[in-house]
Design a protein around this motif. Sequence first.
Motif, PDB file in Angstrom:
ATOM      1  N   ALA A   7     -22.994   8.520 -97.333  1.00 15.84           N
ATOM      2  CA  ALA A   7     -24.230   9.242 -97.668  1.00 15.84           C
ATOM      3  C   ALA A   7     -25.198   9.141 -96.498  1.00 15.84           C
ATOM      4  O   ALA A   7     -25.070   8.262 -95.637  1.00 15.84           O
TER       5      ALA A   7
ATOM      6  N   GLY B 123     -27.060  12.805 -99.560  1.00 17.61           N
ATOM      7  CA  GLY B 123     -26.453  14.093 -99.083  1.00 17.61           C
ATOM      8  C   GLY B 123     -25.893  13.859 -97.689  1.00 17.61           C
ATOM      9  O   GLY B 123     -26.514  13.398 -96.788  1.00 17.61           O
TER      10      GLY B 123
ATOM     11  N   MET C 109     -15.416  13.701-107.948  1.00 12.80           N
ATOM     12  CA  MET C 109     -15.581  14.985-107.279  1.00 12.80           C
ATOM     13  C   MET C 109     -16.505  14.910-106.064  1.00 12.80           C
ATOM     14  O   MET C 109     -16.230  15.524-105.035  1.00 12.80           O
ATOM     15  N   ARG C 110     -17.596  14.170-106.161  1.00 13.46           N
ATOM     16  CA  ARG C 110     -18.557  14.107-105.064  1.00 13.46           C
ATOM     17  C   ARG C 110     -18.046  13.200-103.956  1.00 13.46           C
ATOM     18  O   ARG C 110     -17.517  12.103-104.208  1.00 13.46           O
ATOM     19  N   ASP C 111     -18.216  13.633-102.703  1.00 12.63           N
ATOM     20  CA  ASP C 111     -17.728  12.865-101.571  1.00 12.63           C
ATOM     21  C   ASP C 111     -18.363  11.482-101.496  1.00 12.63           C
ATOM     22  O   ASP C 111     -17.688  10.501-101.157  1.00 12.63           O
ATOM     23  N   ASP C 112     -19.682  11.396-101.746  1.00  8.12           N
ATOM     24  CA  ASP C 112     -20.338  10.095-101.621  1.00  8.12           C
ATOM     25  C   ASP C 112     -19.834   9.111-102.669  1.00  8.12           C
ATOM     26  O   ASP C 112     -19.686   7.908-102.401  1.00  8.12           O
ATOM     27  N   GLU C 113     -19.536   9.599-103.874  1.00  6.76           N
ATOM     28  CA  GLU C 113     -19.028   8.725-104.924  1.00  6.76           C
ATOM     29  C   GLU C 113     -17.568   8.359-104.663  1.00  6.76           C
ATOM     30  O   GLU C 113     -17.150   7.213-104.855  1.00  6.76           O
TER      31      GLU C 113
END
Length: 499
Positions: A296, A424, A325-329
């Motif tokens: 992030a 982000g 699904m989210r890259d940071d997670e």
Amino acid sequence: MGRLMRRLMEVRGGRGLAAAVAGVGLCAASALPATAAGDADPYVFADGARSVAGARSSTDAQKLRTGETYRSSLGTGSRGTAYFSVELDSAANAYASVVAVPPLGSDVKATYSDGISVTLQDRNGNRCDAEHATFRSGAYPRPIAAAAERLVRPGGLRCQTAGTYYVVVERKADADSTRETWGLELKVATEPGLVSPAPTQGPEVWPSASVRPPTGSGAQRSGGTGFNDARALTSGVWKDRIGPGQSHFYRVPLRWGQQLFLDAELGSEAGDSARRGTVAGALDMELYNPARASVAAKEASYAGDPTSAAFDPLPPVAYENRHLMRDDEAAMRFAGWYYVKVTLNPAMAEKFGDRASGVTLRVTVDGDAEQAPDYVRDAGEFQVTEGDLADAERGEGGAVWSEDSKGSGSGAGGADEGSRSGSGSGSGREGSGGSGGASSGTAGDSAGAGSGSASSSTSPGSGAMTVLGIAGIGTGTALLLWLGVWRLVAVRRMRVRVR
């Protein structure tokens, strides 16, 4: 040395002797590394990193060995693409990371889209994964990193077999950007498979509420120049001073089941609030996982009053996070050292003076450690050992920053304290999928000895200590020569008087 001794033996007067000794001192000083004087490119590469040249084609690609760190370079245009090869088995997940180190300074021009892409592909040209890293809205040069992965999973259609794979590094440069060569640091790390079938779904729920940041006066811990000498931190309040254009690196050990909360506060100086102007993206903060993949990034503007940037809540470290699904997670997928890079925009020098600014990091590691996945072998750097925890408590790593901020910014190190107070993204990924792995064997959370990053870490201020060591040798040699010549001259004078 013989010629130098003969020259000293010819010295007769004190002025000539002083000049000769000064010459010895200058010779010793000329041997000092450029970083001693605040070099504009202070990134400390890994100890023992082997130099390797990037090839123009896959046919000529030089081989990288997994687990080892390499140093290379990257130009622009036809020399802006480099190929490297690596042999992978059919069981371990692989992460090919590249750190790009551009030259720094006010005369180096860059745009938001300048950066690198890292692609991992098999020998049939199938793309396993690709990741990009750019300077984002802060259009100024600083170290950036990207990592491409090869995940072994049941039913996978590509990049699953053992054999030769290619790491392709490509530089993106705007037409108006400075065309100087960038330094590269490369590493391919492998994560072993699991004894039993790997999870195929991410967690449905996880604690997403923010925690109250720790309070207190804080203790001084100066950051490092990069991943290799990043300063180790634990939960608490930590202070540093960062100059315009500088990037300071820190690292926090996260065990399975633990959650990281972190914010960085840019403090104000007397008189700043009276000035007019705002620096957008004055403070840039980016988080990387143990594979050096971006997790992030956050920015904060500065207008003379204190400002801060904080990461959104991230899930506790869990193997199954890779299916989120989210890259940071999804990046919070393994235990180990998580790296934090904090950069001060060089535009701060134009509006608020060319000086170091105070930065406060508030770190919270929340949650009890859980049992590690049942890996078939030792997890290497994807774990936290007792040695890692001890390193964090001691604050291992860090750099001695020059007070001269011209070119790359300034940093006031200050004396670090052993105690602590308080209790982000700019990258994009393509072609990534699934997870998994299989085989047999076990490994615990504390299996193995020493730090997972031991091979690429340096001790606190190691660069500065090397400089001091060289300087000490040079000064000591000059002193011994001076004493010897002084005695020789004195003896000769005595002999003249006797005659």
